[in-house]
Write a protein that holds these residues in place. Structure first.
Motif, PDB file in Angstrom:
ATOM      1  N   LEU A 186      -8.022   8.535  -6.328  1.00 45.44           N
ATOM      2  CA  LEU A 186      -6.872   7.624  -6.313  1.00 45.44           C
ATOM      3  C   LEU A 186      -5.642   8.300  -5.699  1.00 45.44           C
ATOM      4  CD1 LEU A 186      -7.155   5.814  -9.763  1.00 45.44           C
ATOM      5  CD2 LEU A 186      -7.969   5.062  -7.536  1.00 45.44           C
TER       6      LEU A 186
ATOM      7  N   GLU B 160      -2.194   1.477 -13.431  1.00 49.24           N
ATOM      8  CA  GLU B 160      -0.861   2.079 -13.400  1.00 49.24           C
ATOM      9  C   GLU B 160      -0.672   2.948 -12.143  1.00 49.24           C
ATOM     10  OE1 GLU B 160       1.557   1.757 -15.736  1.00 49.24           O
ATOM     11  OE2 GLU B 160       2.937   3.293 -14.986  1.00 49.24           O
ATOM     12  N   VAL B 161      -1.684   3.763 -11.834  1.00 51.35           N
ATOM     13  CA  VAL B 161      -1.587   4.618 -10.635  1.00 51.35           C
ATOM     14  C   VAL B 161      -1.407   3.752  -9.396  1.00 51.35           C
ATOM     15  CG1 VAL B 161      -2.796   6.267  -9.150  1.00 51.35           C
ATOM     16  CG2 VAL B 161      -2.977   6.468 -11.629  1.00 51.35           C
ATOM     17  N   LEU B 162      -2.202   2.680  -9.307  1.00 46.57           N
ATOM     18  CA  LEU B 162      -2.206   1.865  -8.094  1.00 46.57           C
ATOM     19  C   LEU B 162      -1.040   0.887  -8.047  1.00 46.57           C
ATOM     20  CD1 LEU B 162      -6.006   1.037  -7.835  1.00 46.57           C
ATOM     21  CD2 LEU B 162      -4.722   2.876  -6.765  1.00 46.57           C
TER      22      LEU B 162
ATOM     23  N   PRO C  84      -2.232   5.872   2.168  1.00 49.38           N
ATOM     24  CA  PRO C  84      -1.136   6.152   1.227  1.00 49.38           C
ATOM     25  C   PRO C  84      -1.511   5.860  -0.223  1.00 49.38           C
ATOM     26  CG  PRO C  84      -0.598   4.285   2.669  1.00 49.38           C
ATOM     27  CD  PRO C  84      -1.857   4.885   3.190  1.00 49.38           C
ATOM     28  N   ASN C  85      -2.160   4.752  -0.448  1.00 49.59           N
ATOM     29  CA  ASN C  85      -2.559   4.387  -1.807  1.00 49.59           C
ATOM     30  C   ASN C  85      -4.013   3.941  -1.728  1.00 49.59           C
ATOM     31  OD1 ASN C  85      -2.515   3.793  -4.502  1.00 49.59           O
ATOM     32  ND2 ASN C  85      -0.936   2.206  -4.376  1.00 49.59           N
ATOM     33  N   PRO C  86      -4.943   4.902  -1.593  1.00 46.49           N
ATOM     34  CA  PRO C  86      -6.321   4.567  -1.220  1.00 46.49           C
ATOM     35  C   PRO C  86      -6.985   3.535  -2.127  1.00 46.49           C
ATOM     36  CG  PRO C  86      -6.103   6.897  -1.830  1.00 46.49           C
ATOM     37  CD  PRO C  86      -4.730   6.341  -1.729  1.00 46.49           C
ATOM     38  N   GLY C  87      -6.661   3.562  -3.414  1.00 49.04           N
ATOM     39  CA  GLY C  87      -7.309   2.639  -4.341  1.00 49.04           C
ATOM     40  C   GLY C  87      -7.027   1.177  -4.037  1.00 49.04           C
ATOM     41  N   ARG C  88      -5.947   0.895  -3.276  1.00 45.85           N
ATOM     42  CA  ARG C  88      -5.640  -0.488  -2.918  1.00 45.85           C
ATOM     43  C   ARG C  88      -6.447  -0.958  -1.728  1.00 45.85           C
ATOM     44  NH1 ARG C  88      -0.853  -2.192  -5.559  1.00 45.85           N
ATOM     45  NH2 ARG C  88      -1.215  -4.227  -4.648  1.00 45.85           N
ATOM     46  N   GLN C  89      -7.080  -0.011  -1.038  1.00 44.26           N
ATOM     47  CA  GLN C  89      -7.822  -0.393   0.161  1.00 44.26           C
ATOM     48  C   GLN C  89      -9.311  -0.080   0.065  1.00 44.26           C
ATOM     49  OE1 GLN C  89      -4.641   1.642   2.668  1.00 44.26           O
ATOM     50  NE2 GLN C  89      -5.262  -0.028   4.002  1.00 44.26           N
TER      51      GLN C  89
ATOM     52  N   ARG D  69       5.919   7.546 -11.147  1.00 43.05           N
ATOM     53  CA  ARG D  69       4.755   6.774 -11.599  1.00 43.05           C
ATOM     54  C   ARG D  69       3.623   7.710 -12.011  1.00 43.05           C
ATOM     55  NH1 ARG D  69       2.678   1.742 -11.175  1.00 43.05           N
ATOM     56  NH2 ARG D  69       4.366   0.887  -9.958  1.00 43.05           N
ATOM     57  N   LEU D  70       3.388   8.721 -11.183  1.00 40.93           N
ATOM     58  CA  LEU D  70       2.317   9.670 -11.486  1.00 40.93           C
ATOM     59  C   LEU D  70       2.641  10.475 -12.752  1.00 40.93           C
ATOM     60  CD1 LEU D  70       1.360  10.981  -7.922  1.00 40.93           C
ATOM     61  CD2 LEU D  70       0.269   9.186  -9.276  1.00 40.93           C
TER      62      LEU D  70
ATOM     63  N   PHE E 194       0.814  -1.204   0.000  1.00 38.58           N
ATOM     64  CA  PHE E 194       0.000   0.000   0.000  1.00 38.58           C
ATOM     65  C   PHE E 194       0.852   1.260   0.000  1.00 38.58           C
ATOM     66  CE2 PHE E 194      -3.140  -2.832   2.425  1.00 38.58           C
ATOM     67  CZ  PHE E 194      -3.576  -3.387   1.242  1.00 38.58           C
ATOM     68  N   ALA E 195       2.103   1.147  -0.466  1.00 42.12           N
ATOM     69  CA  ALA E 195       2.948   2.345  -0.553  1.00 42.12           C
ATOM     70  C   ALA E 195       2.294   3.342  -1.497  1.00 42.12           C
ATOM     71  CB  ALA E 195       4.331   1.975  -1.064  1.00 42.12           C
ATOM     72  N   ARG E 196       2.469   4.632  -1.208  1.00 44.53           N
ATOM     73  CA  ARG E 196       1.820   5.603  -2.079  1.00 44.53           C
ATOM     74  C   ARG E 196       2.523   5.611  -3.442  1.00 44.53           C
ATOM     75  NH1 ARG E 196       3.273  11.722  -0.100  1.00 44.53           N
ATOM     76  NH2 ARG E 196       5.438  11.710  -0.745  1.00 44.53           N
ATOM     77  N   PRO E 197       1.766   5.920  -4.490  1.00 48.96           N
ATOM     78  CA  PRO E 197       2.352   5.912  -5.833  1.00 48.96           C
ATOM     79  C   PRO E 197       3.492   6.931  -5.890  1.00 48.96           C
ATOM     80  CG  PRO E 197      -0.036   6.207  -5.920  1.00 48.96           C
ATOM     81  CD  PRO E 197       0.355   6.310  -4.494  1.00 48.96           C
TER      82      PRO E 197
END
Lengths: 249, 295
Positions: free
Chosen positions: A99, B99-101, B69-74, A17-18, A10-13
């Motif tokens: 996202l 790609e974003v996630l 941190p990466n809301p789309g994964r949760q 990448r962005l 769950f690391a932030r992008p």
């Protein structure tokens, strides 16, 4: 602390990448493809016309590269502008900021993607210049000041386009503002004498003209800095503020 | 897990959401029910970090959505299926999200398949999609990060009956695998068919919440006799205050046992005698959310 061998799920992008995502979004829509094709056609046409009708000094690597750059820089900022305003006119902001809730990071990614696109366009212009000069058979010398100047020029107009897009957040008003306002200021300062002096400081077109031509002299840099601050600094700062407080729906 | 605590949103002098609190537990589907304009979407946007609340807090998985941190994964979010770039293909929309996630690209065709968008539909631009297809794409987008929480605003809009049944199955299955689902609707039957818990909102305020069974439970007895008037008088004389329904049945605020005994004592034949079922959520919904009672 234990070492983490691979990124947490769950690391932030990451910002790279962005940036990749934003570059992709600039080029994966029908409008994006059309716009980029149009820009390419403009660049090729400029080189072609110069080859046929240009002066001898233009029919060199330096000259052809410069002319291609000016032609490309005309419409390229619209790609950046639309990549911001499209989030609102196409309402993709809802997904984008769900996202990536850190809104500033999205803007940073868009700015970097825009700069990446601008530098790529510069490279393409260089290739076009080389190809053109193969036909023209002119001088192969390339003035480094012109190369850097053209790069900076391309970056400035691109970021200005993005900033105006961010400030207005709607495609049509942003495009009109980006093109018409500088033209109106230019026309005004040409006709009103007392404005000529100050105009050198706030007219981005005039401030960047020597940059594109590779003819910057020492006194031009402060003027460029001021004009850039007005055309990029102000809309970008206000746009970021607006985005931070804006409700997304 | 979603925890909403005293969430309030004011626009000028108008209060769109007024002190809303509720919880959604893992393994359950929570239906967020209310008429259009009641404040459902504003509440869901506040939970998803798109709208800043005037006061109150919303937490998803124990933290504010914006802090994930990466809301789309949760958390899978679908707030408006029409909010897609019309010039992008359905597949491209999913690829961008993947790609974003940082999700494996191979999930894209898998998910398109799962939500019922075959390859030829996925290659079309979203501008050519029906609302139902956009909803399916939006569901795929919400699911692509393999989240444990789903937040969906009116996901049944535009779906055909087959699609609605499919969606119910999908949400039920998601919750049964310990997922948390919060979905809104202004259509009662949608919610009634799939939700375990209900949160009913009207005019920005919560007017009822609880388990579906609990909210549906009503007291009283429905009884029918060939001669309703005689039965009415008899029950009234026994002090049971009956009400005459339009279909000729009587509603009595007493147990079937009591009503049956009174009728037997008077020698009245009964055609029907049962516990009242309350008429479904429709009645509840209408009673709770109507500001003006019908004449």
């Amino acid at each position: 602390m234990t070492a983490i061998a691979h990124p947490a799920p769950f690391a932030r992008p990451s910002l790279p990448r962005l940036v990749r995502v934003e570059l992709r979004k600039m080029t994966d829509t029908r409008a994006g493809v059309w716009l980029l094709s149009l820009i390419a056609i403009a660049g090729v046409t400029a080189v072609g016309v110069t080859l046929v009708a240009g002066t001898e000094s233009d029919q060199t690597l330096d000259g052809l590269f410069g002319i291609c750059g000016i032609a490309v820089a005309l419409l390229l900022p619209v790609v950046g502008l639309l990549c911001v305003t499209g989030e609102w006119t196409q309402r993709t902001a809802l997904t984008t900021f769900t996202l990536v809730p850190a809104r500033g990071r999205v803007v940073a990614a868009k700015l970097l993607a825009g700069c990446g696109l601008a530098l790529t366009a510069l490279l393409v212009c260089l290739v076009a210049g080389v190809a053109g000069n193969l036909i023209a058979g002119g001088s192969w010398s390339l003035d480094l000041a012109r190369l850097y100047g053209a790069a900076l020029y391309m970056l400035i107009v691109m970021v200005a386009g993005l900033s105006v897009g961010l400030l207005l957040m709607r495609s049509a008003p942003a495009i009109v503002t980006y093109f018409v306002l500088p033209a109106a200021i230019g026309a005004l300062t040409q006709t009103v004498h007392s404005l000529r002096g100050p105009a050198e400081w706030f007219d981005l077109g005039r401030a960047t003209a020597p940059l594109g031509a590779g003819e910057m002299v020492a006194g031009d840099w402060p003027r460029l800095a001021v004009a850039t601050a007005i055309w990029i600094g102000v809309p970008l700062a206000l746009g970021l503020l607006r985005l931070r407080n804006r409700e997304l729906s | 897990m979603i925890e909403v605590d005293e969430l309030t949103k004011r626009y000028g002098s108008q209060t769109a959401v007024d002190g809303v609190s509720f919880r959604c537990e893992p393994g359950t589907v929570t239906g967020f029910l209310g008429p259009n304009g009641a404040g459902k979407s504003t509440t869901l946007r506040m939970i998803s970090g798109l709208t800043t609340p005037t006061s109150g807090t919303a937490k998803v998985l124990g933290t504010a959505f914006q802090r994930l941190p990466n809301p789309g994964r949760q958390v899978g979010v679908l707030l408006d299926a029409s909010a897609q770039h019309s010039g992008r293909t359905g597949r491209e929309v999913l690829r961008i999200s993947a790609e974003v996630l940082g999700v494996d690209r191979r999930r894209v065709p898998e998910l398109l398949e799962r939500v019922g968008l075959p390859p030829d539909a996925a290659r079309k631009r979203v501008g050519n999609y029906s609302l139902g297809m956009r909803q399916r794409l939006g569901i795929a987008q919400a699911l692509i990060g393999d989240p444990s929480v789903l937040i969906l605003d009116e996901p049944a809009n535009g779906l055909d009956p087959e699609g609605i049944v499919w969606m119910r199955g999908l949400l039920r299955d998601f919750a049964d695998r310990a997922g948390t689902v919060l979905l809104s609707s202004h259509l009662l039957h949608e919610i009634e068919a799939v939700a375990d818990n209900l949160v009913v909102i009207g005019d920005g305020r919560i007017v009822a919440q609880g388990g579906k069974a609990e909210l549906l439970a009503t007291t009283g007895t429905v009884v029918r006799a060939p001669d309703p008037d005689a039965l009415y008088d008899g029950l009234a004389a026994a002090g049971l205050s009956p009400l005459l329904n339009a279909d000729g049945t009587l509603h009595v605020d007493a147990s079937p046992d009591e009503v049956g005994r009174v009728a037997a004592g008077l020698g009245i034949t009964l055609l029907e005698l049962r516990a009242a079922d309350g008429g479904g959520l429709e009645q509840l919904f209408l009673t709770l959310t109507s500001t003006e009672a019908p004449a």
